[in-house]
Scaffold this active site. Structure first.
Site, PDB file in Angstrom:
ATOM      1  N   LYS A  19       0.838  -1.216   0.000  1.00 45.73           N
ATOM      2  CA  LYS A  19       0.000   0.000   0.000  1.00 45.73           C
ATOM      3  C   LYS A  19       0.866   1.256   0.000  1.00 45.73           C
ATOM      4  O   LYS A  19       0.629   2.181  -0.779  1.00 45.73           O
ATOM      5  CB  LYS A  19      -0.909  -0.047   1.237  1.00 45.73           C
ATOM      6  CG  LYS A  19      -1.855   1.126   1.357  1.00 45.73           C
ATOM      7  CD  LYS A  19      -3.093   0.773   2.157  1.00 45.73           C
ATOM      8  CE  LYS A  19      -2.894   0.840   3.654  1.00 45.73           C
ATOM      9  NZ  LYS A  19      -2.775   2.213   4.172  1.00 45.73           N
ATOM     10  N   ARG A  24       2.898   6.005  -3.258  1.00 44.58           N
ATOM     11  CA  ARG A  24       4.037   6.833  -3.663  1.00 44.58           C
ATOM     12  C   ARG A  24       4.287   6.734  -5.161  1.00 44.58           C
ATOM     13  O   ARG A  24       4.721   7.703  -5.793  1.00 44.58           O
ATOM     14  CB  ARG A  24       5.277   6.404  -2.873  1.00 44.58           C
ATOM     15  CG  ARG A  24       5.200   6.856  -1.393  1.00 44.58           C
ATOM     16  CD  ARG A  24       6.072   5.999  -0.515  1.00 44.58           C
ATOM     17  NE  ARG A  24       6.188   6.481   0.854  1.00 44.58           N
ATOM     18  CZ  ARG A  24       5.295   6.273   1.825  1.00 44.58           C
ATOM     19  NH1 ARG A  24       4.174   5.610   1.579  1.00 44.58           N
ATOM     20  NH2 ARG A  24       5.496   6.745   3.055  1.00 44.58           N
ATOM     21  N   SER A 163       7.298   8.854  12.031  1.00 45.40           N
ATOM     22  CA  SER A 163       6.157   8.670  11.135  1.00 45.40           C
ATOM     23  C   SER A 163       6.600   8.894   9.701  1.00 45.40           C
ATOM     24  O   SER A 163       7.079   9.980   9.347  1.00 45.40           O
ATOM     25  CB  SER A 163       5.040   9.672  11.483  1.00 45.40           C
ATOM     26  OG  SER A 163       4.193   9.865  10.364  1.00 45.40           O
ATOM     27  N   ASP A 310       1.958  -1.376  11.726  1.00 44.10           N
ATOM     28  CA  ASP A 310       0.658  -1.828  11.201  1.00 44.10           C
ATOM     29  C   ASP A 310       0.396  -3.310  11.497  1.00 44.10           C
ATOM     30  O   ASP A 310      -0.720  -3.791  11.306  1.00 44.10           O
ATOM     31  CB  ASP A 310       0.589  -1.589   9.690  1.00 44.10           C
ATOM     32  CG  ASP A 310       0.547  -0.104   9.359  1.00 44.10           C
ATOM     33  OD1 ASP A 310       0.181   0.693  10.248  1.00 44.10           O
ATOM     34  OD2 ASP A 310       0.888   0.259   8.222  1.00 44.10           O
ATOM     35  N   ARG A 341      -6.338   1.537  17.896  1.00 43.14           N
ATOM     36  CA  ARG A 341      -6.088   0.092  17.776  1.00 43.14           C
ATOM     37  C   ARG A 341      -5.710  -0.555  19.112  1.00 43.14           C
ATOM     38  O   ARG A 341      -5.802  -1.780  19.238  1.00 43.14           O
ATOM     39  CB  ARG A 341      -5.008  -0.172  16.711  1.00 43.14           C
ATOM     40  CG  ARG A 341      -5.542   0.066  15.319  1.00 43.14           C
ATOM     41  CD  ARG A 341      -4.536  -0.243  14.228  1.00 43.14           C
ATOM     42  NE  ARG A 341      -5.175  -0.093  12.924  1.00 43.14           N
ATOM     43  CZ  ARG A 341      -4.534   0.094  11.783  1.00 43.14           C
ATOM     44  NH1 ARG A 341      -3.214   0.139  11.757  1.00 43.14           N
ATOM     45  NH2 ARG A 341      -5.204   0.212  10.641  1.00 43.14           N
ATOM     46  N   ARG A 383      -7.535  -3.361   9.454  1.00 45.09           N
ATOM     47  CA  ARG A 383      -6.589  -4.275  10.106  1.00 45.09           C
ATOM     48  C   ARG A 383      -7.183  -4.937  11.350  1.00 45.09           C
ATOM     49  O   ARG A 383      -6.796  -6.046  11.702  1.00 45.09           O
ATOM     50  CB  ARG A 383      -5.281  -3.554  10.428  1.00 45.09           C
ATOM     51  CG  ARG A 383      -4.594  -3.033   9.156  1.00 45.09           C
ATOM     52  CD  ARG A 383      -3.124  -2.760   9.340  1.00 45.09           C
ATOM     53  NE  ARG A 383      -2.635  -1.851   8.318  1.00 45.09           N
ATOM     54  CZ  ARG A 383      -2.318  -2.203   7.069  1.00 45.09           C
ATOM     55  NH1 ARG A 383      -2.441  -3.449   6.684  1.00 45.09           N
ATOM     56  NH2 ARG A 383      -1.890  -1.302   6.207  1.00 45.09           N
TER      57      ARG A 383
HETATM   58  C1  S3P Z   1       2.510   4.742   6.235  1.00 43.43           C
HETATM   59  C2  S3P Z   1       3.093   5.070   7.427  1.00 43.43           C
HETATM   60  C3  S3P Z   1       2.585   4.620   8.732  1.00 43.43           C
HETATM   61  C4  S3P Z   1       1.634   3.428   8.573  1.00 43.43           C
HETATM   62  C5  S3P Z   1       0.635   3.641   7.477  1.00 43.43           C
HETATM   63  C6  S3P Z   1       1.344   3.857   6.159  1.00 43.43           C
HETATM   64  C7  S3P Z   1       3.082   5.269   4.992  1.00 43.43           C
HETATM   65  O1  S3P Z   1       1.870   5.669   9.334  1.00 43.43           O
HETATM   66  O2  S3P Z   1       0.981   3.178   9.800  1.00 43.43           O
HETATM   67  O3  S3P Z   1      -0.233   2.539   7.373  1.00 43.43           O
HETATM   68  O4  S3P Z   1       2.741   4.782   3.906  1.00 43.43           O
HETATM   69  O5  S3P Z   1       3.906   6.191   5.074  1.00 43.43           O
HETATM   70  P1  S3P Z   1       2.595   6.806  10.209  1.00 43.43           P
HETATM   71  O6  S3P Z   1       3.461   7.604   9.321  1.00 43.43           O
HETATM   72  O7  S3P Z   1       1.462   7.626  10.783  1.00 43.43           O
HETATM   73  O8  S3P Z   1       3.372   6.074  11.258  1.00 43.43           O
END
Ligand code: S3P
Length: 427
Positions: A19, A24, A163, A310, A341, A383
């Site tokens: 995903k 991206r 993040s 995740d 969660r 999830r």
């Molecule tokens: C993601 C980053 C994570 C992840 C999300 C996808 C991404 O979130 O939990 O499912 O694609 O950059 P955070 O950046 O909030 O940690």
């Protein structure tokens, strides 16, 4: 959706595309010069939200069963959309696109569903404003976000949370900044944005927890192969481990070292999990084979958390079947995902007879209690729904997953895939 305890799960499967990488690929493909052919793209609702937003900004995108082709318009080719951009349930779309929109010569309003409207956006508003962006949110920190044209300058920003969405929003704004833009993370988060930007010719330096981007004149399109999503594979890894007499191989799984914590933790819990056929292109990929395993409790904390953020809901399911105590710490971020969660998983695990206590930044599970089926809530969270389906395959008696269609956010066809390997599932 009804499920009961299943006899062994068997088979060799692939899971849908990653995903994070799919989002991206569309975003950077849109900003590149030339066409980007994406194979293995995840046709989940979140990624379709990203496609929809870029189409609304004038980017032609063709989808077929074989591939998605993004006809890039270049860094300065996006057009003002008619009306608001709607990002659905997708935090990745909302946060990453904000970094791009902050630098466009037109105003945009971003909205999403009820979950998106509750998720924290102050974390992107603050650094983007430091870069000169004209961005505001409801109550200063929530969607809808209003973004107006502004000139951006480079900053060095110390991120308060690990993040990848926040890091990527800043790096994408950095594509348009006057001067280099650097982010410093408390712990490394997934680095797909950095890898893909480099593949498209941008100068991006990584040094431990610091990433710096130098605004390029242009991005050059290149073809992108999206590997299977390790976050989706995780449901099968745990199912294979906890359902007796199982052996499953999941082929072509993305094994980026910033994402593969689930493999390390399952092994630490005693899982019989083999990694084979390791290969590397833009992203490392491997086949994973899991056999039924006698699991024991573990601690999951610190720098490991961003590497499996995740996968924590389904790892909590594994912990409920493991002997002894599992402690999850430093995972406060789990409270601000598609649902809270920590609260959701504690409530649903306990509904099945587990012994799980919520803590301020995670949970404690005393595993090994006999678990039974129940009607499980999904909290509108893909999830959580998939994690409880995995639990149901190894718990005594019948279970029901409420609002099961939510899985199509990241894994359309999840229940069919589970049934194909021997999961006892019916409507
Ligand atoms: C993601 C980053 C994570 C992840 C999300 C996808 C991404 O979130 O939990 O499912 O694609 O950059 P955070 O950046 O909030 O940690």
């Amino acid at each position: 959706m009804k499920l009961t305890a299943s006899a062994g799960l068997h088979g060799s499967i692939t899971v849908p595309g990653d995903k994070s990488i799919s989002h991206r690929a569309v975003m950077l493909g849109a900003l590149a010069d030339g066409d980007t052919h994406i194979s293995g793209f995840l046709m989940g609702e979140d990624c379709l939200s990203t496609i929809d937003c870029f189409r609304k900004m004038g980017v032609p995108i063709d989808c077929s069963a074989k591939e998605v082709v993004v006809h890039g318009v270049g860094l300065h080719g996006l057009r003002e959309p008619e009306g608001q951009l709607y990002t659905g349930n997708s935090g990745t779309t909302t946060r990453l696109i904000s970094g791009i929109l902050a630098a466009q010569p037109f105003p945009v309003t971003l909205t999403g569903d009820a979950s998106i409207e509750k998720r924290p956006m102050g974390r992107i508003i603050t650094p983007l404003r430091k870069m000169g962006a004209d961005i505001d949110g409801r109550d200063g920190k929530f969607c809808p976000l209003s973004i107006r044209p502004a000139a951006l300058h480079g900053i060095t920003y110390e991120m308060p949370v690990a993040s990848a969405q926040l890091k990527s929003a800043i790096l994408l704004a950095g594509l348009y900044a006057d001067g280099p833009t650097a982010v410093i993370e408390p712990a490394p988060s997934r680095d797909h944005t950095e890898r893909m930007l480099r593949a498209l010719g941008a100068a991006v330096e990584s040094d431990g927890c610091k990433v710096t981007i130098h605004a390029p004149d242009a991005l050059r399109a290149c073809d992108i192969e999206v590997p299977g999503d390790i976050s989706s594979a995780a449901f099968f890894l745990v199912a294979g481990a906890i359902v007796p007499d199982s052996e499953l191989t999941i082929r072509n799984v993305g094994m980026n070292p910033t994402r593969d914590g689930v493999v390390e933790v399952l092994r630490a819990m005693g899982a019989d999990l083999a990694v084979s056929n390791v290969r590397d292109s833009a992203e490392p990929v491997a086949d994973l084979t899991i056999r039924s395993s006698k699991l024991h409790g573990t601690e999951i904390s610190g720098g490991m958390i961003p590497r499996l953020i995740d996968e924590l809901p389904v790892l909590a399911v594994a912990a409920a079947f493991a002997e002894g105590e599992t402690v999850i710490r430093d995972a406060r971020e789990l409270k601000v995902k598609e649902s809270n969660r920590i609260a959701a998983m504690a409530a649903e695990l306990n509904r099945a007879g587990a012994d799980c206590t919520e803590t301020e930044d995670g949970m404690m599970l005393r595993g090994g209690k006999p678990l039974h089926g129940a009607a499980f809530e999904s909290y509108n969270d893909h999830r959580v729904a998939m994690s409880m389906a995995v639990l149901a395959l190894a718990a005594a008696g019948e279970s029901e997953i409420l609002n099961p269609e939510v899985v199509s956010i990241s894994y359309p066809g999840f229940f069919d895939a589970l049934r194909a390997i021997g999961g006892s599932i019916w409507y």
